[in-house]
Design a protein around this motif. Structure first.
Motif, PDB file in Angstrom:
ATOM      1  N   GLU A 430      -9.733   3.489   2.929  1.00 34.89           N
ATOM      2  CA  GLU A 430      -9.378   2.133   3.371  1.00 34.89           C
ATOM      3  C   GLU A 430      -9.699   1.073   2.322  1.00 34.89           C
ATOM      4  O   GLU A 430      -9.412  -0.105   2.512  1.00 34.89           O
ATOM      5  CB  GLU A 430     -10.143   1.799   4.664  1.00 34.89           C
ATOM      6  N   THR A 431     -10.299   1.488   1.228  1.00 33.59           N
ATOM      7  CA  THR A 431     -10.708   0.560   0.178  1.00 33.59           C
ATOM      8  C   THR A 431      -9.609   0.422  -0.858  1.00 33.59           C
ATOM      9  O   THR A 431      -9.041   1.425  -1.310  1.00 33.59           O
ATOM     10  CB  THR A 431     -11.998   1.067  -0.504  1.00 33.59           C
ATOM     11  N   SER A 432      -9.279  -0.798  -1.238  1.00 33.90           N
ATOM     12  CA  SER A 432      -8.220  -1.010  -2.232  1.00 33.90           C
ATOM     13  C   SER A 432      -8.623  -0.395  -3.564  1.00 33.90           C
ATOM     14  O   SER A 432      -9.808  -0.259  -3.883  1.00 33.90           O
ATOM     15  CB  SER A 432      -7.945  -2.499  -2.409  1.00 33.90           C
ATOM     16  N   THR A 433      -7.633  -0.041  -4.354  1.00 36.94           N
ATOM     17  CA  THR A 433      -7.888   0.589  -5.655  1.00 36.94           C
ATOM     18  C   THR A 433      -8.670  -0.335  -6.571  1.00 36.94           C
ATOM     19  O   THR A 433      -9.599   0.098  -7.268  1.00 36.94           O
ATOM     20  CB  THR A 433      -6.564   0.994  -6.320  1.00 36.94           C
ATOM     21  N   ARG A 435     -10.790  -2.650  -5.781  1.00 33.29           N
ATOM     22  CA  ARG A 435     -12.178  -2.751  -5.342  1.00 33.29           C
ATOM     23  C   ARG A 435     -12.930  -1.451  -5.649  1.00 33.29           C
ATOM     24  O   ARG A 435     -14.089  -1.476  -6.066  1.00 33.29           O
ATOM     25  CB  ARG A 435     -12.232  -3.061  -3.845  1.00 33.29           C
ATOM     26  N   ARG A 436     -12.255  -0.344  -5.443  1.00 30.95           N
ATOM     27  CA  ARG A 436     -12.875   0.957  -5.677  1.00 30.95           C
ATOM     28  C   ARG A 436     -13.291   1.135  -7.133  1.00 30.95           C
ATOM     29  O   ARG A 436     -14.320   1.755  -7.415  1.00 30.95           O
ATOM     30  CB  ARG A 436     -11.875   2.048  -5.271  1.00 30.95           C
ATOM     31  N   ASP A 463     -10.886 -10.135  -3.229  1.00 28.73           N
ATOM     32  CA  ASP A 463     -10.137 -10.587  -2.047  1.00 28.73           C
ATOM     33  C   ASP A 463      -8.890 -11.355  -2.451  1.00 28.73           C
ATOM     34  O   ASP A 463      -7.816 -11.196  -1.852  1.00 28.73           O
ATOM     35  CB  ASP A 463     -11.013 -11.500  -1.173  1.00 28.73           C
ATOM     36  N   GLU A 466      -6.075  -8.903  -4.321  1.00 28.85           N
ATOM     37  CA  GLU A 466      -5.406  -7.797  -3.631  1.00 28.85           C
ATOM     38  C   GLU A 466      -3.960  -8.121  -3.251  1.00 28.85           C
ATOM     39  O   GLU A 466      -3.052  -7.293  -3.446  1.00 28.85           O
ATOM     40  CB  GLU A 466      -6.222  -7.397  -2.393  1.00 28.85           C
ATOM     41  N   GLN A 467      -3.705  -9.306  -2.743  1.00 27.51           N
ATOM     42  CA  GLN A 467      -2.332  -9.648  -2.352  1.00 27.51           C
ATOM     43  C   GLN A 467      -1.394  -9.795  -3.547  1.00 27.51           C
ATOM     44  O   GLN A 467      -0.296  -9.221  -3.538  1.00 27.51           O
ATOM     45  CB  GLN A 467      -2.317 -10.923  -1.503  1.00 27.51           C
ATOM     46  N   ALA A 470      -0.523  -6.364  -4.788  1.00 24.53           N
ATOM     47  CA  ALA A 470       0.429  -5.694  -3.886  1.00 24.53           C
ATOM     48  C   ALA A 470       1.832  -6.214  -4.109  1.00 24.53           C
ATOM     49  O   ALA A 470       2.800  -5.435  -4.141  1.00 24.53           O
ATOM     50  CB  ALA A 470      -0.012  -5.891  -2.441  1.00 24.53           C
ATOM     51  N   ASP A 475      -0.811  -2.364  -6.561  1.00 23.00           N
ATOM     52  CA  ASP A 475      -1.966  -2.170  -5.704  1.00 23.00           C
ATOM     53  C   ASP A 475      -2.538  -0.752  -5.789  1.00 23.00           C
ATOM     54  O   ASP A 475      -3.701  -0.533  -5.418  1.00 23.00           O
ATOM     55  CB  ASP A 475      -1.646  -2.535  -4.253  1.00 23.00           C
ATOM     56  N   LYS A 476      -1.756   0.208  -6.266  1.00 23.04           N
ATOM     57  CA  LYS A 476      -2.258   1.578  -6.440  1.00 23.04           C
ATOM     58  C   LYS A 476      -2.603   1.874  -7.897  1.00 23.04           C
ATOM     59  O   LYS A 476      -2.975   2.999  -8.240  1.00 23.04           O
ATOM     60  CB  LYS A 476      -1.215   2.595  -5.957  1.00 23.04           C
TER      61      LYS A 476
END
Length: 577
Positions: A430-433, A435-436, A463, A466-467, A470, A475-476
């Protein structure tokens, strides 16, 4: 000794103030024992230097400085205590005991560091001896977690069946033992019941520190052990890197890298970040003695006059790797072979589910910036307590400040995930790439060197990223984003794809062009970027990357290829999301 290698005894060095403190400390004893029983809430400046070797730093809460000054009081002093946990491996019981200490004696949080260990903040001086003793009671130690000695040794934390990972862990443990300080001061200060503070070291002619000597090393010293296909411990940033050379599923030796180090002082042009240089190949049975030889070269020839240039990277840079290698060979007592062609090719953060090869699974749980705490939004500490009680398994910390739960039966995989979700902790999936793959140093309010925010600021930066990522379809996309509150580089920013380094109040230097493989330095993209424009600058880089990348080019490769000037132009003209 060869004619082109300096003789360590030919000219006594002009010692820095810290060197004199170490030299007169009676092997790190100083007057720490006396101060421990005094009512003062802080230590004197000489003992502060020695306490680092024992695994603790004195800090004060900088958020409270103005308030305390206004009230006519002094600083809110406390101690940070760091463990030595080789390769980041610990038991469930050990983590539970650490969580108890942080709740009962610390500030109720626990920090996973970028060197695979744990540190507790907020320990009062009056509780310091109790804290260190409790850590030793759980079969861990704080000795050499800080200071001018070899610090916590990093190693790939993945649990795997087979000789390769077993040999990596074996070398980690052997090096930890072989390079540990031998002074009895640690035991006398923290693990005995004598509270008089009048301890002395009676050597009786015995050599107390046969490896380090009375002055120890000129500066801190770091070692990492990695695999070519898994550089998860950033081997190029270490003073010594052991890169395993594997043939037919067996380690036949290690390519040894020397002279890495991240810290720099921008106002001092003589300082710089550096990546390790490939020095030689060693057989497994030679590794420990070669490490000792390298350490001795740094001990005898490293700069003891100016701590700004005392790391081994400056010695390697000044001499060149060939001259440095000849000195190592002389201390080792024989010639060393040249490195093989093996080099880093991949980086696995070991997050999510991974098979161990014995029918069991490990689960890597992303911990944002390594901070373990409970609040109304999520309960990380309670989550880990429940996991430890339920599974009673081994845990492993990563160089990206996260944690791996090992030895999970396939039938228990859903149970583990349910515990995580019950405590409202985001799973790795569930964690965005972005952030990970991010890490941050502690910085404000406890680090005395911090210029800007880091750990407390990076989550909100992500935060806001992320948008846009995407919308750009990125986002990946895997890239490293690292942030530090000062140029000392504790979160290894200088070889990341992108990094923010505190330069002045609310202003950062933006670095670009490193990479997740960790074998290329980033360059200064823009300096003194204000906090309120950081997001726009980063989004501009992402937009330029999206519009101009070639094939499957990574973000770091793209930034390195186009260079600073072209990147700035492309970022200014690329369509924004």
């Amino acid at each position: 000794m060869s004619t082109d290698t300096p003789n360590a005894e030919s000219k006594p060095p002009k010692l820095s103030a810290v060197e004199k403190i170490k030299d007169e400390s009676r092997f790190l004893l100083g007057t720490i024992g006396t101060e421990l029983v005094e009512p003062s809430d802080h230590f004197n400046k000489d003992n502060l230097q020695l306490l680092k070797f024992h695994g603790t730093y004195q800090q004060d809460d900088r958020d409270l400085r103005a308030q305390a000054k206004k009230a006519g009081g002094g600083k809110a002093f406390s101690m940070m205590v760091r463990c030595r946990i080789p390769g980041g491996r610990m038991t469930s019981d050990q983590l539970l005991a650490q969580l108890d200490i942080c709740d009962q004696l610390g500030n109720a949080t626990l920090k996973i560091t970028t060197r695979q260990t744990l540190q507790i903040h907020g320990i009062l001086k009056s509780d310091l001896q109790k804290t260190i003793r409790r850590i030793n009671d759980m079969q861990l130690s704080t000795l050499a977690a800080c200071g001018d000695v070899n610090r916590n040794i990093m190693c790939c934390p993945a649990k795997r069946v087979g000789s390769v990972h077993a040999d990596l862990e074996k070398l980690t443990d052997e090096l930890t033992f072989a390079l540990a300080p031998q002074t009895p001061a640690y035991h006398e200060l923290w693990l005995t019941d004598d509270e008089t503070g009048e301890k002395t070291l009676q050597g009786g002619g015995e050599v107390v520190e046969p490896l380090y000597g009375p002055r120890y090393l000129p500066r801190k010293f770091k070692i990492g052990i990695a695999l070519p296909e898994d550089n998860c411990i950033d081997i190029y940033t270490q003073d010594i890197g052991f890169l395993a050379v594997v043939r037919n599923d067996k380690i036949i030796g290690y390519n040894v890298l020397v002279g890495g180090g991240m810290g720099t002082t921008p106002s001092a042009k003589k300082t710089f970040p550096a990546l390790g240089k490939r020095m030689a190949f060693v057989a497994p049975e030679q590794a420990v003695e070669v490490a000792k030889a390298i350490l001795k070269v740094q001990r005898d020839y490293g700069n003891r006059e100016d701590r700004k240039v005392a790391r081994m990277k400056y010695l390697v840079a000044n001499w060149g790797v060939e001259k440095f290698r000849r000195a190592v060979e002389e201390y080792f007592g024989g010639p060393l072979a040249d490195c093989t062609e093996d080099d880093v090719t991949e980086f696995d953060d070991h997050m999510g589910w991974q098979e161990q090869g014995d029918g069991k699974w490990s689960y890597g749980l992303n911990i944002e910036n390594g901070r373990l705490y409970d609040n109304e939004n999520h309960q990380l500490k309670a989550c880990l307590r429940a996991i430890c009680h339920q599974f009673k398994t081994e845990l492993r910390m990563t160089g990206h400040q996260s944690i791996i739960v090992t030895d999970i039966d396939p039938a228990d995989k859903d149970k583990l995930i349910s515990i995580i979700k019950e405590h409202r902790v985001p799973t790795t999936e569930e964690t965005s790439t972005v952030r990970r793959w991010s890490i941050a140093c502690v910085a404000l309010p406890t680090c005395g060197l911090a210029i800007t925010e880091s750990e407390r600021r990076l989550p909100t930066i992500i935060d806001q990223l992320e948008q846009p990522l995407a919308k750009l379809g990125l986002d990946k996309e895997r890239f490293t984003l690292r942030m530090t509150g000062c140029p000392n580089g504790c979160a290894r920013p200088y070889n990341a794809d992108l990094a923010l380094v505190g330069k002045a109040k609310d202003k950062y230097t933006v670095f670009a062009g490193g990479g997740w493989l960790g074998h290329r330095l980033a360059y200064v993209y823009k300096d003194l970027v204000s906090d309120d424009t950081v997001i726009d600058e980063l989004v501009g880089i992402f937009a330029a990357f999206k519009a101009n990348r070639e094939g499957n080019e990574s973000l770091g490769d793209f930034c390195a290829r186009v260079g600073r000037e072209d990147l700035e132009t492309l970022a200014a003209t690329a369509p924004r999301p």
